[in-house]
Motif scaffolding. Structure first.
Motif, short mmCIF file in Angstrom:
data_model
loop_
_atom_site.label_atom_id
_atom_site.label_comp_id
_atom_site.label_asym_id
_atom_site.label_seq_id
_atom_site.Cartn_x
_atom_site.Cartn_y
_atom_site.Cartn_z
N ALA A 1 -34.99 28.12 -29.99
CA ALA A 1 -34.85 29.48 -30.01
C ALA A 1 -35.71 30.18 -29.13
CB ALA A 1 -34.35 30.36 -31.15
N PRO A 2 -37.08 30.32 -29.08
CA PRO A 2 -37.57 30.83 -27.66
C PRO A 2 -37.29 30.50 -26.23
CG PRO A 2 -38.76 29.34 -29.51
CD PRO A 2 -37.52 28.28 -30.25
N THR A 3 -36.74 28.76 -26.26
CA THR A 3 -36.60 28.53 -24.78
C THR A 3 -35.37 29.54 -24.45
OG1 THR A 3 -34.69 26.63 -25.98
CG2 THR A 3 -36.96 26.42 -25.58
N PRO A 4 -35.41 29.14 -22.86
CA PRO A 4 -34.13 29.99 -22.09
C PRO A 4 -33.15 29.20 -22.15
CG PRO A 4 -35.28 28.86 -20.35
CD PRO A 4 -36.50 28.81 -21.71
N VAL A 5 -32.91 29.56 -23.70
CA VAL A 5 -30.83 29.46 -24.09
C VAL A 5 -30.60 29.91 -24.38
CG1 VAL A 5 -32.04 26.51 -24.05
CG2 VAL A 5 -31.89 28.16 -26.44
N GLN A 6 -28.75 30.10 -24.11
CA GLN A 6 -28.06 30.88 -24.85
C GLN A 6 -27.55 31.06 -26.32
OE1 GLN A 6 -26.82 32.05 -20.58
NE2 GLN A 6 -25.96 34.20 -21.58
N GLY A 7 -28.23 29.67 -26.97
CA GLY A 7 -28.15 29.53 -28.74
C GLY A 7 -27.55 27.92 -28.41
N ALA A 8 -26.93 27.92 -29.24
CA ALA A 8 -26.80 26.19 -29.42
C ALA A 8 -25.27 25.97 -29.00
CB ALA A 8 -27.35 26.27 -31.05
N GLY A 9 -25.00 25.15 -27.95
CA GLY A 9 -23.78 24.51 -27.77
C GLY A 9 -23.57 23.47 -29.11
N LEU A 10 -24.57 22.68 -29.38
CA LEU A 10 -23.92 21.59 -31.03
C LEU A 10 -24.90 21.85 -31.97
CD1 LEU A 10 -22.21 18.40 -31.08
CD2 LEU A 10 -23.61 17.33 -29.91
N PHE A 11 -24.64 21.89 -32.87
CA PHE A 11 -25.20 21.79 -33.71
C PHE A 11 -24.61 20.76 -34.58
CE2 PHE A 11 -25.82 23.45 -38.64
CZ PHE A 11 -26.71 22.69 -38.93
N ARG A 12 -25.07 19.42 -34.90
CA ARG A 12 -24.86 18.34 -35.32
C ARG A 12 -25.05 18.19 -37.04
NH1 ARG A 12 -28.36 16.34 -30.60
NH2 ARG A 12 -27.12 15.04 -28.79
N THR A 13 -23.99 18.55 -37.45
CA THR A 13 -24.34 18.65 -38.90
C THR A 13 -24.48 17.73 -39.94
OG1 THR A 13 -21.96 18.71 -39.62
CG2 THR A 13 -22.59 20.88 -39.40
N GLU A 14 -23.86 16.89 -39.31
CA GLU A 14 -23.84 15.37 -40.49
C GLU A 14 -25.47 14.65 -40.30
OE1 GLU A 14 -23.65 14.24 -35.57
OE2 GLU A 14 -22.05 15.62 -37.12
N LEU A 15 -26.15 15.21 -38.76
CA LEU A 15 -28.14 14.64 -39.10
C LEU A 15 -28.81 15.03 -40.14
CD1 LEU A 15 -28.29 15.00 -35.29
CD2 LEU A 15 -27.84 12.78 -36.26
N CYS A 16 -28.12 16.30 -40.80
CA CYS A 16 -28.86 16.62 -42.26
C CYS A 16 -28.40 16.25 -43.79
CB CYS A 16 -28.49 18.11 -42.66
SG CYS A 16 -28.02 19.45 -41.52
N PHE A 17 -27.09 15.16 -43.64
CA PHE A 17 -27.27 14.32 -44.71
C PHE A 17 -26.78 13.14 -44.40
CE2 PHE A 17 -24.24 18.65 -43.74
CZ PHE A 17 -25.10 19.11 -44.93
N LEU A 18 -27.62 12.36 -43.38
CA LEU A 18 -27.47 10.45 -43.04
C LEU A 18 -28.06 10.23 -44.26
CD1 LEU A 18 -28.42 10.54 -39.65
CD2 LEU A 18 -25.95 10.11 -40.32
N GLY A 19 -29.12 10.78 -45.41
CA GLY A 19 -30.26 9.95 -46.15
C GLY A 19 -29.71 10.69 -47.42
N ARG A 20 -28.44 10.85 -47.82
CA ARG A 20 -28.01 11.24 -48.69
C ARG A 20 -26.81 9.92 -49.50
NH1 ARG A 20 -28.82 16.90 -50.60
NH2 ARG A 20 -30.09 18.17 -48.86
#
Length: 560
Positions: free
Chosen positions: A283-302
């Motif tokens: 967020a603090p870097t010079p970007v205008q948002g997130a173009g790809l939130f990889r949701t599967e990476l939150c759940f790989l170990g579940r």
């Protein structure tokens, strides 16, 4: 390929110039420890299997501990490698060999070899896991014989790291202060090693045939923009190149965005994120948002699916990381193939890269997608944001339209990933059904060129500069222009500064990448006009191969 008697060429991944001594990578286990273990008397198969399980537990604990201190792609590959170490099929193969009378070390190496051959035959994304699997075998063996897991030993002085290939777990631990550049003999531009190198901003060349024959300590000049490795160059020339590169990097350090071309045309640069932590870092870097939130990476170990409220809390972390007015694009589960999630995917597919993955998971389990979209809608409502939502692995207009209807029924903005050639060829019809598309160049390249993106001998095919791939991108961007809808790129191609300018010339409206790559892309864009980008794009589409495509682009986009 060899360009002169002392110059090798590979596939450029992360631009930059480095000059220093070669440091060869060795991850061998001390032979004395292996020999000492081999003197032990034979054991009962169940006792030996318990010993194997204990070693696996130590390896997975170690990888998970390292993932906590990593972020983004580095954390992703560490978690995925830990999951592979726990693979039940690998354990069954070890058990079978133990019951047949094999010693434990023989059983482990035999099981790893069996799965390595299986993954290689499967090709595609499964073949990418061979390096991971071989690394796991070494780590388990080390734990069994009672020594520390083998790993990368960084050079005493800053140097150029040279390896046949690097396990992602080792790449994730690289220190850019001590490693000037990374050069591998194997691997492709979209392999795990290449992706992590981009995240670290580390000059990187892959698929450099013959590079491991360079002796330790040999001073080399690495130009990771052109993909050349020159042994024992003229020292004055090499130092001048490094000074020029340092000046370029200092310029990057002061670049603060937003991205614009030299004639003032705005280009939206976005970040690829994996969770709340990586989103807060981006967020603090010079970007205008997130173009790809990889949701599967939150759940790989579940092992079990999180409920809607749990998912919504995870998504809200990412949404609240970015100020109002900044875009966040959420990708629904891209599980399957090399990213198995126990509650979502099934094992045993003959060709998992072409199997039930991404949106296709919802065909037999529609509730999985419905609950995820409910969670996204809940996160949007509680945070007061309006995320964009896109589905991976879409191949037909009906799939796109059906997904869009589900998303819009929840008041959200609907899009899809263009990763299959079919989606690119149908881009005009698909864009009539959705609000936006985002091109995943990693898979699009692999599928368009019918080439495993890890195989070093196919790196020339999996290069995102392939004219055939860029024609598919151009076709998709043109459809977006005609219909007035956004067309982004969120694959690794967006992180290549020169290629980013070409993509803008093709009509791409946003570029999403690892945050570390953003300044280089921004600086490149502000040095060229839109018309120059278009001219370069037109020329590149006439090229016959990636090398010629790069040369055509440089002729227009770099100062003489």
């Amino acid at each position: 390929m060899t360009t002169t008697s002392n110059t090798l060429r590979g596939t450029p991944v992360v631009p930059g110039v480095a000059y220093g001594p070669v440091a060869r990578v060795s991850t061998e286990i001390p032979l004395s420890a292996v020999d000492a273990y081999g003197l032990r008397p034979p054991g009962d198969p169940e006792e030996l299997l318990a010993e194997y399980d204990s070693a696996v537990g130590m390896v997975t604990d170690s990888l998970h501990a390292r993932s906590v201190n990593a972020s983004g792609s580095a954390a992703e590959v560490l978690v995925a490698t830990a999951a592979l170490a726990r693979d039940k099929g690998l354990r069954r193969a070890v058990r079978k060999r133990l019951e047949a009378g094999d010693p434990l070390l023989t059983a482990v190496s035999g099981a790893v070899g069996e799965f390595t051959a299986l993954f290689t035959r499967a090709g595609g994304l499964m073949a990418e896991r061979v390096t991971d699997l071989e690394d796991i075998g070494r780590r388990i063996t080390a734990r069994i014989v009672g020594v520390e897991e083998p790993g990368l030993v960084l050079p005493a002085e800053p140097g150029v790291l040279v390896a046949e290939d690097l396990a992602p777990a080792d790449t994730a631990g690289l220190d850019p202060v001590r490693v000037l550049a990374l050069v591998t003999e194997r691997g492709g531009p979209t392999s795990h090693t290449a992706i992590i190198a981009r995240q670290l901003g580390l000059p990187c060349v892959v698929g450099a045939s013959g590079v491991t024959s360079i002796a330790d300590g040999t001073r080399v000049l690495v130009d990771a923009a052109s993909g050349t490795i020159e042994s024992e160059p003229d020292e004055t020339h090499a130092n001048r190149r490094v000074v020029q590169d340092r000046a370029w990097r200092e310029r990057l350090a002061t670049w603060s965005g937003p991205a614009r071309t030299a004639d003032g045309a705005a280009v939206k640069l976005l970040a690829n994120v994996a969770d709340g932590r990586s989103a807060r870092a981006a967020a603090p870097t010079p970007v205008q948002g997130a173009g790809l939130f990889r949701t599967e990476l939150c759940f790989l170990g579940r092992e079990t699916e999180p409920d809607v409220e749990t998912q919504a809390a995870i998504y809200a972390e990412v949404l609240t990381s970015f100020d109002a007015g900044r875009t966040v694009v959420i990708r629904t589960l891209d599980a399957g193939s090399d990213k198995p999630i126990p509650y979502a995917t099934s094992a045993g597919e003959d060709n998992p890269a072409l199997g039930v993955r991404g949106l296709r998971l919802s065909f037999g389990n529609p509730g999985l997608l419905e609950r995820q979209l409910d969670a996204v809608a809940l996160a949007a409502a509680t945070t007061g944001t309006s995320p964009w939502v896109m589905a991976p692995m879409v191949a037909t207009v009906d799939e796109a339209a059906g997904f869009a209807a589900r998303v819009r029924s929840r008041g959200l903005i609907a899009g899809i990933m263009v990763e299959t050639p079919a989606a690119a060829l149908l881009a005009d019809r698909i864009l009539e059904a959705v609000d936006f598309v985002s091109i995943g160049t990693n898979d699009l390249t692999q599928y368009a060129m019918a080439a495993d993106r890890l195989a070093a001998d196919l790196a020339h095919l999996t290069d995102p500069w392939q004219p055939a791939v860029l024609r598919l991108v151009a076709m998709t961007a043109e459809a977006g222009r005609r219909l007035g809808k956004p067309v982004g790129v969120c694959g690794e191609a967006a992180a290549d500064p020169l290629l980013a300018a070409v993509l803008v010339g093709l009509g791409v409206t946003s570029l999403s990448m690892a945050p570390a790559a953003v300044p280089a892309v921004g600086v490149q864009l502000e040095s060229v006009t839109v018309e120059e980008c278009r001219e370069a794009a037109e020329n590149v589409l006439e090229a016959v191969d990636p090398q010629e495509a790069r040369e055509f682009a440089r002729a227009v986009l770099t100062p003489s």
